[in-house]
Design an enzyme around this catalytic site. Structure first.
Site, PDB file in Angstrom:
ATOM      1  N   LYS A   3       2.842  -1.651   6.078  1.00 43.07           N
ATOM      2  CA  LYS A   3       4.263  -1.407   6.363  1.00 43.07           C
ATOM      3  C   LYS A   3       5.070  -2.408   5.534  1.00 43.07           C
ATOM      4  O   LYS A   3       5.212  -3.571   5.904  1.00 43.07           O
ATOM      5  CB  LYS A   3       4.579  -1.583   7.846  1.00 43.07           C
ATOM      6  CG  LYS A   3       6.065  -1.348   8.163  1.00 43.07           C
ATOM      7  CD  LYS A   3       6.386  -1.643   9.606  1.00 43.07           C
ATOM      8  CE  LYS A   3       7.864  -1.402   9.899  1.00 43.07           C
ATOM      9  NZ  LYS A   3       8.758  -2.359   9.213  1.00 43.07           N
TER      10      LYS A   3
ATOM     11  N   GLU B  40      -0.817 -15.838  -2.508  1.00 42.86           N
ATOM     12  CA  GLU B  40      -0.288 -15.873  -3.861  1.00 42.86           C
ATOM     13  C   GLU B  40       0.481 -17.149  -4.200  1.00 42.86           C
ATOM     14  O   GLU B  40       0.575 -17.518  -5.376  1.00 42.86           O
ATOM     15  CB  GLU B  40       0.602 -14.642  -4.087  1.00 42.86           C
ATOM     16  CG  GLU B  40      -0.170 -13.325  -4.002  1.00 42.86           C
ATOM     17  CD  GLU B  40       0.708 -12.090  -4.085  1.00 42.86           C
ATOM     18  OE1 GLU B  40       1.895 -12.233  -4.459  1.00 42.86           O
ATOM     19  OE2 GLU B  40       0.215 -10.987  -3.786  1.00 42.86           O
TER      20      GLU B  40
ATOM     21  N   SER C 192       3.906  -5.387   8.490  1.00 38.97           N
ATOM     22  CA  SER C 192       5.254  -5.837   8.201  1.00 38.97           C
ATOM     23  C   SER C 192       5.289  -7.315   7.799  1.00 38.97           C
ATOM     24  O   SER C 192       4.625  -7.716   6.850  1.00 38.97           O
ATOM     25  CB  SER C 192       6.144  -5.556   9.417  1.00 38.97           C
ATOM     26  OG  SER C 192       7.502  -5.712   9.104  1.00 38.97           O
TER      27      SER C 192
END
Length: 488
Positions: A331, A317, A306
């Protein structure tokens, strides 16, 4: 804005309802038909035959069920059934106290006596008492056994019941009955419940200027905890950050954004949240106020899930971090939970995460830049602490115990799941070394000690941590060479 729209909508609905009632009063039977038409228009589920079945079932139970029924329990049960019918493992309905307990998972504190407990031979044994908490101040210590709370025996009770009885409102009192080795009789301790801070961030400075920060989950106070830990590590000379998100199940988005904003340059994307049918999209960007110029390595594993996955992806990134470990859980959907008036909570999947580069996480996970697994013994299941394994015992628990013994240097023979003489001899050697009664059998105390020693071994060896340290040192060296080149 959303609340304002809701309020104005309620006023319009109220005016319409008054108009309908006026019609009912004036035209009688025709008004009844008009009212019925308006109700089905307003609530289309009334036209569904299945809703008629629900209504019929409720009325029949309340009218004719032999033993009687509680209407609130029936309605809560229906709500639970609706969310269960979604077949979504993340959506749920928690009734009453269940809902309040769910919300408390994200609090930055609990109200209780401040002890960690584990089950041992069916008894509640104190693992530790939090420093400064009521239990520690009253002298409760590791190894004490809680046998009763407020005069109610805890024998045969669940851990959840013990927790429920020891927690409560701040300032209220609770009496726990303690059995302690070396004392002939149990004794009572009366404690006033206090707020106990929930710590989700653990930090230390490793050799070579590496600041290691572990976040166990994202609770209400995690962002502040993280900021404080980072400031302390910087003050100690931290030159690179190793962020450990292994076994982090996620948590609150707000806390995740706080952590991300400390490390990701201002205005760079952290994540995007996409709602049903793409009708809404929210892009969250960093609000960084203090510049960050240290290299970052992030530890992830199969249990990172999550918002832990969101943070790991965003750091790679948008901040150039390197990820080390194993592919994450995957998730990537978001649940909104709404506490209702009676404390109940509806937790519903309403949107999904998208990483800064546009990648989805759900059922996909995140691959590390450097893949490193853990030893086989790290994935062994826990041993039961309320059963006795002895000569003649068979099965998976015996094989697990044999593998644990072998991993920490006590040879039980071939791990076949058969508790034989060689297994018993290995257990006796272990028990003597641990100053336990050498029975040659495995039950509560021996099982707990065995698992504890295995955890210590993993902490000492931890190949993932060592790989992350090597990766981070490489980034730190590259940064120094780059800085040197610029200076030259």
């Amino acid at each position: 804005m959303r609340n304002m729209d809701a309020d104005s909508g309620m006023k319009r609905q109220g005016a319409a309802l008054l108009a309908v009632l006026a019609v009912l009063l004036v035209v009688g039977g025709a008004g009844f038909l008009l009212g019925k038409w308006w109700m089905t228009l307003r609530y289309p589920m009334l036209q569904d035959p299945a809703f008629a079945n629900l209504d019929y079932t409720y009325r029949e139970i309340m009218s004719d069920y032999l033993y009687g029924a509680d209407s609130a329990e029936l309605i809560h049960g229906a709500a639970k059934g609706m969310t269960a019918a979604l077949k979504d493992p993340y959506s749920a309905y928690y009734a009453g106290d269940e809902g309040r307990e769910y919300v408390q998972r994200y609090d930055d504190h609990i109200v209780g006596i401040g002890v960690e407990i584990h089950l041992e031979d069916g008894e509640f044994v104190v693992s530790s008492a939090y420093k400064g908490a009521p239990a520690e101040q009253a002298g409760i210590r590791k190894g004490d056994v809680i046998i009763a709370v407020d005069g109610v025996s805890m024998k045969g009770k669940s851990m959840q019941e013990l927790v429920s009885r020891t927690r409560g409102e701040e300032g209220t009192k609770v009496t726990v009955t303690i059995r302690r080795d070396g004392l002939a009789e149990p004794f009572d301790v009366t404690l006033a419940r206090e707020k106990i801070p929930v710590t989700t961030v653990h930090a230390e400075l490793l050799e070579g200027g590496i600041g290691k920060v572990q976040i166990t989950r994202f609770a209400e106070g995690t962002g502040k905890e993280f900021g404080k830990a980072i400031d302390e590590l910087l003050g100690q000379g931290m030159e690179g950050l190793l962020l450990d998100l292994r076994s982090n199940p996620g948590g609150l988005l707000s806390s995740t954004l706080e952590v991300a904003s400390r490390l990701i340059p201002k205005d760079r994307v952290i994540l995007e949240v996409v709602y049903k049918d793409d009708r809404k999209r929210f892009t969250y960007t960093s609000t960084q106020s203090k510049p960050w110029d240290k290299p970052i390595t992030v530890l992830i594993d199969e249990s990172s899930a999550s918002s832990a996955e969101v943070l790991a992806a965003a750091l790679r990134e948008s901040a150039g971090a390197k990820l080390v470990g194993m592919k994450t859980f995957g998730k990537g959907v978001v649940q909104t939970f709404r506490p209702l008036k009676d404390g109940s909570v509806l937790k519903l999947t309403e949107s999904e995460w998208v990483t800064p580069n546009g990648s989805k996480i759900n059922n996909v996970g995140i691959l590390p830049d450097v893949e490193v697994g853990l030893p086989d013994y790290a994935s062994l299941p826990v041993l039961p602490t309320d059963e006795v394994l002895k000569a003649g015992s068979l099965g998976q628990d015996v094989r697990t115990a044999e593998l644990m013994l072998a991993a920490i240097g006590y040879d039980p023979g071939e791990p076949e799941g058969i508790y034989d003489e060689r297994t018993a001899a290995a257990v006796e050697r272990f028990q003597r070394d641990e100053r336990l009664t050498p029975t040659g059998t495995i039950s509560g105390r021996t099982a707990f000690k065995l698992m504890d020693r295995l955890r210590e071994k993993l902490q000492e060896e931890d190949p993932q941590l060592k790989a992350a340290v090597r990766t981070l040192r490489g980034l730190m060296e590259d940064g120094k060479r780059h800085a040197g080149g610029l200076a030259g």
